[in-house]
Design an enzyme around this catalytic site. Structure first.
Site, PDB file in Angstrom:
ATOM      1  N   PHE A 128     -63.329   7.599 -18.610  1.00  0.00           N
ATOM      2  CA  PHE A 128     -63.287   6.828 -17.362  1.00  0.00           C
ATOM      3  C   PHE A 128     -63.582   5.369 -17.684  1.00  0.00           C
ATOM      4  CE2 PHE A 128     -64.931   4.770 -13.570  1.00  0.00           C
ATOM      5  CZ  PHE A 128     -63.947   5.098 -12.646  1.00  0.00           C
ATOM      6  N   ASP A 215     -66.956   1.283 -24.577  1.00  0.00           N
ATOM      7  CA  ASP A 215     -67.255   1.072 -23.162  1.00  0.00           C
ATOM      8  C   ASP A 215     -68.674   1.583 -22.918  1.00  0.00           C
ATOM      9  OD1 ASP A 215     -67.643   1.371 -20.448  1.00  0.00           O
ATOM     10  OD2 ASP A 215     -65.617   2.089 -20.027  1.00  0.00           O
ATOM     11  N   LYS A 244     -73.039  -2.228 -14.825  1.00  0.00           N
ATOM     12  CA  LYS A 244     -74.029  -1.350 -14.186  1.00  0.00           C
ATOM     13  C   LYS A 244     -75.476  -1.821 -14.359  1.00  0.00           C
ATOM     14  CE  LYS A 244     -71.378   2.970 -13.929  1.00  0.00           C
ATOM     15  NZ  LYS A 244     -71.516   3.395 -12.551  1.00  0.00           N
TER      16      LYS A 244
HETATM   17  C1  LIG Z   1     -67.901   4.147 -18.566  1.00  0.00           C
HETATM   18  C2  LIG Z   1     -67.487   3.373 -17.365  1.00  0.00           C
HETATM   19  N1  LIG Z   1     -66.603   2.365 -17.504  1.00  0.00           N
HETATM   20  C3  LIG Z   1     -66.208   1.627 -16.452  1.00  0.00           C
HETATM   21  C4  LIG Z   1     -66.682   1.886 -15.187  1.00  0.00           C
HETATM   22  C5  LIG Z   1     -66.201   1.042 -14.026  1.00  0.00           C
HETATM   23  O1  LIG Z   1     -67.232   0.208 -13.615  1.00  0.00           O
HETATM   24  P1  LIG Z   1     -67.138  -0.524 -12.173  1.00  0.00           P
HETATM   25  O2  LIG Z   1     -67.219   0.540 -11.144  1.00  0.00           O
HETATM   26  O3  LIG Z   1     -68.321  -1.456 -12.182  1.00  0.00           O
HETATM   27  O4  LIG Z   1     -65.849  -1.260 -12.150  1.00  0.00           O
HETATM   28  C6  LIG Z   1     -67.592   2.923 -14.995  1.00  0.00           C
HETATM   29  C7  LIG Z   1     -68.091   3.228 -13.638  1.00  0.00           C
HETATM   30  O5  LIG Z   1     -68.535   4.313 -13.351  1.00  0.00           O
HETATM   31  C8  LIG Z   1     -68.015   3.679 -16.111  1.00  0.00           C
HETATM   32  O6  LIG Z   1     -68.877   4.689 -15.981  1.00  0.00           O
END
Ligand SMILES: Cc1ncc(COP(=O)(O)O)c(C=O)c1O
Length: 389
Positions: A128, A215, A244
């Site tokens: 994700f 990520d 986050k």
């Molecule tokens: C691993 C990861 N990457 C990217 C995102 C996307 O982040 P945002 O919701 O701040 O765009 C998330 C959100 O849950 C995530 O867990």
């Protein structure tokens, strides 16, 4: 009640009015133990005095100027964060998806600079990476992509923890320029990558001249027991994204890079109006300094163990758990069967939890949680599991 909002979220029937530490209070004054931190955002808990002080002091001076001008707090945060991460440079965005967009653009430009006409990025099944068009295309979940085709091209999907599959991709795809993955997949069900796999990925990236991009939007900022998850794994990526927990609730994302990746993006090639503004950077600076200064990553490791031990202590509960995955305070308690209904039952008991991938209870409590609170959380979850037929 009718709402003027687009109905993009299936919301639980509760609204919170304030919080303190690991507790949230709803509009009727009822207290809830927060086992989720706004999905790994409020690592310092709610109303942390260091964050409140940083925000109010900055708000009293200046909220925003523009990236047309120098921004002291942005410089200081970049210097602190790259120091903590072992990286050389940093770009600030406003969310995790945007941090990943920066990494994807960086990888494509890195490829074009090397003469690759159609650069591709290897991404994993179950990943994700966000909800923008490029990041949902990188995401390995059809439900998130369906209806938004055509997807952004240039992603090659690989199975998790399968180094032979990655070698095959390398042999058959000369256009690959980067590998992008979460060290522990969060939304996909709390699925960790093996450190040995990631070290072997590092070797392939070196041999192929690919960028290794992690990520750490969810895993970063002390969540897994080290500041970034890779810091417990004996290798260093070329690019790391985070968001986050970086702002503890103030929107901010970051794309960090090192070595050959550090100066790929140049003037005019990427930007954001809000990205790295004085307010967000002052808040994030207080967050990073508190996580490091109060050794909260160590606390995450210790309290994660307390939660695991408490869940395992009762044989009846332990017998209903298929597996506990994750690291530090990013825990996935896999029950091996559908348990989505537990979220509402937990709420009824004054406990905030989440269920991901249908069968895995996900816990992401504040990193500031103490032993008594960690036991309270684990006992609450244990009671929910025990009550399952
Ligand atoms: C691993 C990861 N990457 C990217 C995102 C996307 O982040 P945002 O919701 O701040 O765009 C998330 C959100 O849950 C995530 O867990």
């Amino acid at each position: 009640m009718s709402s003027a909002l687009m109905q993009t979220y299936a919301r639980l029937p509760v609204t919170f009015s304030h919080g303190a530490g690991v507790y949230l209070y709803d509009s009727a004054g009822r207290r809830y133990l927060d086992g989720l931190s706004g999905i790994a955002v409020c690592g310092l808990g709610h109303a942390h005095p260091a964050v409140t002080a940083a925000i109010t002091a900055q708000a009293d001076k200046l909220l925003h100027t523009s990236n047309l001008y120098g921004i002291d707090a942005q410089e200081e945060l970049a210097s602190t964060l790259t120091g903590v991460a072992g990286m050389d440079s940093c770009f600030f965005a406003n969310s995790g998806a945007e941090a990943n967009e920066a990494a994807i653009k960086l990888a494509r430009l890195y490829g074009h600079n090397r003469g690759v006409e159609k650069p591709a990025i290897v991404v994993l099944e179950g990943a994700f990476h966000g909800r923008t068009l490029a990041t949902l295309s990188a995401t390995g979940n059809r439900k998130i992509q369906a209806g938004f085709e055509p997807l952004v091209a240039g992603f090659i999907r690989a199975p998790r923890n399968d180094i032979d599959a990655l070698r095959q991709i390398a042999a058959n795809n000369p256009g690959v320029v980067a590998f992008l993955a979460e060290p522990i997949q969060g939304e996909g069900g709390v699925n960790p990558l093996d450190p040995g796999y990631l070290q072997a990925v590092r070797e392939i990236c070196d041999a192929q001249d690919w960028l290794l991009m992690l990520d750490e939007v969810q895993t970063g900022n002390g969540r897994t027991g080290t500041y970034f998850a890779y810091q417990g794994m004996d290798f260093t990526p070329d690019v790391v994204t985070t968001a986050k927990g970086l702002g503890n609730g103030v929107p901010i994302g970051a794309c960090l890079a090192r070595g050959k990746a550090a100066q790929v993006l140049g003037a005019g090639q990427h930007g954001s109006t809000y990205g790295g503004n004085p307010l967000a950077c002052s808040a994030a600076l207080a967050v990073v300094n508190t996580i490091v200064g109060e050794e909260l990553a160590d606390n995450a490791a210790a309290m994660g163990q307390v939660i695991r031990d408490t869940l395992r202590a009762d044989p009846e509960v332990a017998g209903k758990i298929a597996e506990i995955r994750g690291a530090g305070l990013m825990l996935g308690i896999d029950l091996g069967r559908d348990c989505a209904g537990l979220v509402q039952r937990a709420l009824d008991e004054g406990l905030l939890i989440n269920v991901t991938a249908g069968s895995t209870i996900r816990l992401l409590p504040p990193l500031t949680i103490n032993e008594g609170e960690a036991r309270e959380l684990a006992r609450g979850v244990a009671e929910l599991i025990r009550a399952l037929p």
